[in-house]
Design a protein around this motif. Structure first.
Motif, PDB file in Angstrom:
ATOM      1  N   UNK A   7       0.831  -1.211   0.000  1.00 63.89           N
ATOM      2  CA  UNK A   7       0.000   0.000   0.000  1.00 63.89           C
ATOM      3  C   UNK A   7       0.862   1.256   0.000  1.00 63.89           C
ATOM      4  N   UNK A   8       1.886   1.268   0.861  1.00 65.27           N
ATOM      5  CA  UNK A   8       2.787   2.434   0.939  1.00 65.27           C
ATOM      6  C   UNK A   8       3.497   2.634  -0.379  1.00 65.27           C
ATOM      7  N   UNK A   9       4.001   1.538  -0.973  1.00 64.61           N
ATOM      8  CA  UNK A   9       4.713   1.624  -2.257  1.00 64.61           C
ATOM      9  C   UNK A   9       3.800   2.148  -3.342  1.00 64.61           C
ATOM     10  N   UNK A  10       2.565   1.660  -3.345  1.00 64.84           N
ATOM     11  CA  UNK A  10       1.598   2.101  -4.360  1.00 64.84           C
ATOM     12  C   UNK A  10       1.310   3.588  -4.223  1.00 64.84           C
ATOM     13  N   UNK A  11       1.107   4.047  -2.982  1.00 62.77           N
ATOM     14  CA  UNK A  11       0.855   5.473  -2.746  1.00 62.77           C
ATOM     15  C   UNK A  11       2.037   6.310  -3.183  1.00 62.77           C
ATOM     16  N   UNK A  12       3.249   5.835  -2.900  1.00 62.72           N
ATOM     17  CA  UNK A  12       4.444   6.576  -3.302  1.00 62.72           C
ATOM     18  C   UNK A  12       4.530   6.695  -4.819  1.00 62.72           C
ATOM     19  N   UNK A  13       4.257   5.599  -5.501  1.00 68.01           N
ATOM     20  CA  UNK A  13       4.320   5.607  -6.968  1.00 68.01           C
ATOM     21  C   UNK A  13       3.245   6.493  -7.563  1.00 68.01           C
ATOM     22  N   UNK A  14       2.111   6.576  -6.872  1.00 70.25           N
ATOM     23  CA  UNK A  14       1.035   7.453  -7.349  1.00 70.25           C
ATOM     24  C   UNK A  14       1.399   8.922  -7.163  1.00 70.25           C
ATOM     25  N   UNK A  15       2.157   9.218  -6.108  1.00 68.31           N
ATOM     26  CA  UNK A  15       2.541  10.604  -5.824  1.00 68.31           C
ATOM     27  C   UNK A  15       3.618  11.093  -6.764  1.00 68.31           C
ATOM     28  N   UNK A  16       4.550  10.255  -7.146  1.00 69.83           N
ATOM     29  CA  UNK A  16       5.692  10.669  -7.962  1.00 69.83           C
ATOM     30  C   UNK A  16       5.264  11.280  -9.285  1.00 69.83           C
ATOM     31  N   UNK A  17       4.359  10.664 -10.053  1.00 63.67           N
ATOM     32  CA  UNK A  17       3.963  11.261 -11.335  1.00 63.67           C
ATOM     33  C   UNK A  17       3.327  12.625 -11.170  1.00 63.67           C
ATOM     34  N   UNK A  18       2.606  12.836 -10.025  1.00 67.40           N
ATOM     35  CA  UNK A  18       1.959  14.127  -9.805  1.00 67.40           C
ATOM     36  C   UNK A  18       2.993  15.228  -9.702  1.00 67.40           C
ATOM     37  N   UNK A  19       4.035  15.024  -8.887  1.00 64.93           N
ATOM     38  CA  UNK A  19       5.068  16.041  -8.727  1.00 64.93           C
ATOM     39  C   UNK A  19       5.895  16.182  -9.997  1.00 64.93           C
ATOM     40  N   UNK A  20       6.138  15.066 -10.672  1.00 64.07           N
ATOM     41  CA  UNK A  20       6.906  15.110 -11.909  1.00 64.07           C
ATOM     42  C   UNK A  20       6.164  15.889 -12.974  1.00 64.07           C
ATOM     43  N   UNK A  21       4.836  15.754 -12.987  1.00 62.34           N
ATOM     44  CA  UNK A  21       4.057  16.466 -14.005  1.00 62.34           C
ATOM     45  C   UNK A  21       4.198  17.967 -13.859  1.00 62.34           C
ATOM     46  N   UNK A  22       4.215  18.451 -12.605  1.00 58.55           N
ATOM     47  CA  UNK A  22       4.423  19.885 -12.388  1.00 58.55           C
ATOM     48  C   UNK A  22       5.801  20.301 -12.877  1.00 58.55           C
ATOM     49  N   UNK A  23       6.816  19.478 -12.568  1.00 64.52           N
ATOM     50  CA  UNK A  23       8.186  19.806 -12.966  1.00 64.52           C
ATOM     51  C   UNK A  23       8.337  19.768 -14.477  1.00 64.52           C
ATOM     52  N   UNK A  24       7.766  18.725 -15.113  1.00 63.97           N
ATOM     53  CA  UNK A  24       7.863  18.606 -16.566  1.00 63.97           C
ATOM     54  C   UNK A  24       7.135  19.747 -17.260  1.00 63.97           C
ATOM     55  N   UNK A  25       5.934  20.048 -16.749  1.00 64.76           N
ATOM     56  CA  UNK A  25       5.147  21.123 -17.359  1.00 64.76           C
ATOM     57  C   UNK A  25       5.872  22.459 -17.227  1.00 64.76           C
ATOM     58  N   UNK A  26       6.508  22.673 -16.048  1.00 65.28           N
ATOM     59  CA  UNK A  26       7.199  23.933 -15.803  1.00 65.28           C
ATOM     60  C   UNK A  26       8.326  24.166 -16.797  1.00 65.28           C
ATOM     61  N   UNK A  27       8.865  23.082 -17.359  1.00 70.58           N
ATOM     62  CA  UNK A  27       9.967  23.216 -18.310  1.00 70.58           C
ATOM     63  C   UNK A  27       9.479  23.559 -19.710  1.00 70.58           C
ATOM     64  N   UNK A  28       8.234  23.151 -20.010  1.00 63.40           N
ATOM     65  CA  UNK A  28       7.769  23.248 -21.401  1.00 63.40           C
ATOM     66  C   UNK A  28       6.688  24.288 -21.642  1.00 63.40           C
ATOM     67  N   UNK A  29       5.902  24.614 -20.626  1.00 64.69           N
ATOM     68  CA  UNK A  29       4.767  25.514 -20.824  1.00 64.69           C
ATOM     69  C   UNK A  29       5.155  26.976 -20.623  1.00 64.69           C
ATOM     70  N   UNK A  30       4.356  27.845 -21.215  1.00 61.15           N
ATOM     71  CA  UNK A  30       4.583  29.284 -21.074  1.00 61.15           C
ATOM     72  C   UNK A  30       4.319  29.720 -19.634  1.00 61.15           C
ATOM     73  N   UNK A  31       5.149  30.626 -19.150  1.00 61.75           N
ATOM     74  CA  UNK A  31       5.025  31.087 -17.764  1.00 61.75           C
ATOM     75  C   UNK A  31       4.737  32.587 -17.704  1.00 61.75           C
ATOM     76  N   UNK A  32       4.053  32.982 -16.644  1.00 56.92           N
ATOM     77  CA  UNK A  32       3.806  34.387 -16.345  1.00 56.92           C
ATOM     78  C   UNK A  32       4.223  34.659 -14.909  1.00 56.92           C
TER      79      UNK A  32
END
Length: 372
Positions: A7-32
């Protein structure tokens, strides 16, 4: 136990993509640029969790838990929904309130006050504007700061130098004389050479004024939209004992009764200044509204401009420094007043001109306030 680890491992794996998505988006999307205020102590770790990198932080304020940061739209929405965040707002643009071309000094009794020895000596006035030409022969600039990282003593627009001259052009037989020629003027550059700036820049300028023990802040600038963060900085300056003076704006009034006062003048902690002409008539461009507090000369105002020159401008931008200069004269004469008491005195001794919606309490009067 195995089920718990899974359960803990599954929750951790579910959390990682969420934070990565913010980081990945921050590199590619337009910012203000945004102003982000924490509801409590600032936590850089929370910003990092949303993909905000060190290079995305434009400025970290120290008086309030506020960051000026560049964000994508998704990051901004995510932070706005976080319970640890109080405000997330786009860094709005501000413009100088100048239109065009100072007889105004005697009109606000500045000359009479000077003749009786009241010249604003020792009062510190921060000019939040486009900088001030410190090399001008008719100005004595005591210090300054630029939010752009350049010299606050270079004024590529001319607006800030004009405003500074109305406050404190020297009594030296050259050019013009300001309302309070012995006041200490500080150039706080928050507008660029085109007369544009941002709310984050204004907030940074206000913070510098607080940190450097200014007595009066003059803001001959503003925007049409409100900002919770900017309001908090204006409120904080007032709470710290600074008198905040701001141009009401040059939006006129539609059908005679629409409220057109801009920000930051519209905030209760600032004195909103309207413009009048030599006949004490409201200038047609002068914004009107319930927030208008006091009036001053703002038509055909002669003052200093860069290059040891002089010019006449119109605008509530020109009216506001008359009030800042009068405040310096009166405060120097009555140093035991608090900023709240000084504000009340200026309002109580103003010359009534008519509708408070257009003129506030009326024409500011320096010697009347000193003699009161």
């Amino acid at each position: 136990m195995k089920k718990f680890l899974v359960l803990i491992t599954t929750l951790f794996l579910l959390m990682v993509p969420l934070q990565t998505s913010f980081a990945d988006e921050a590199k590619t999307q337009e910012k203000d640029e945004y102003l982000v205020q924490f509801d409590g102590p600032a936590k850089k770790g929370l910003l990092k969790a949303f993909g905000v990198q060190s290079q995305d932080i434009v400025h970290e304020f120290n008086q309030l838990p506020v960051y000026n940061v560049t964000l994508t739209e998704k990051q901004a929405k995510g932070l706005k929904n976080n319970p640890q965040i109080k405000h997330v707002e786009e860094n709005a643009e501000a413009q100088s309130f100048a239109q065009e071309a100072p007889w105004g000094i005697p009109h606000v009794q500045g000359t009479e006050a000077q003749n009786n020895g009241h010249t604003g000596e020792g009062v510190k006035v921060a000019i939040l504007d486009s900088g001030v030409d410190a090399s001008h022969e008719d100005l004595n600039v005591a210090g300054g700061y630029s939010v752009f990282g350049d010299s606050p003593y270079n004024d590529g627009n001319g607006h800030g130098t004009h405003v500074a001259g109305t406050v404190a052009a020297l009594d030296n037989n050259l050019g013009v004389v300001g309302v309070a020629p012995d006041a200490e003027v500080y150039a706080v550059k928050v507008l660029d050479s085109s007369g544009s700036g941002s709310y984050a820049g204004i907030a940074e300028g206000i913070e510098w004024a607080i940190n450097n023990d200014m007595n009066v802040i003059n803001m001959s600038l503003g925007g049409s939209v409100s900002s919770d963060v900017l309001k908090e900085f204006v409120d904080l300056a007032y709470q710290e004992g600074i008198l905040v003076v701001a141009a009401a704006g040059n939006s006129g009034t539609w059908l005679g009764w629409f409220d057109t006062v801009g920000y930051p003048a519209k905030y209760e902690s600032a004195m909103a200044v309207a413009a009048i002409d030599q006949s004490n008539n409201r200038a047609s461009f002068s914004s009107a509204g319930n927030a208008v507090e006091i009036s001053a000369p703002g038509v055909g105002v002669l003052s200093t401009v860069p290059g040891n020159s002089y010019d006449s401008y119109d605008g509530t931008s020109m009216a506001s420094p008359h009030v800042a200069g009068v405040a310096a004269q009166v405060w120097a004469a009555k140093p035991n007043l608090t900023n709240v008491e000084l504000r009340e005195l200026l309002n109580n001794t103003a010359e009534n001109l008519g509708s408070s919606f257009h003129y506030g309490n009326g024409l500011v009067q320096s010697f009347e306030a000193i003699s009161y």
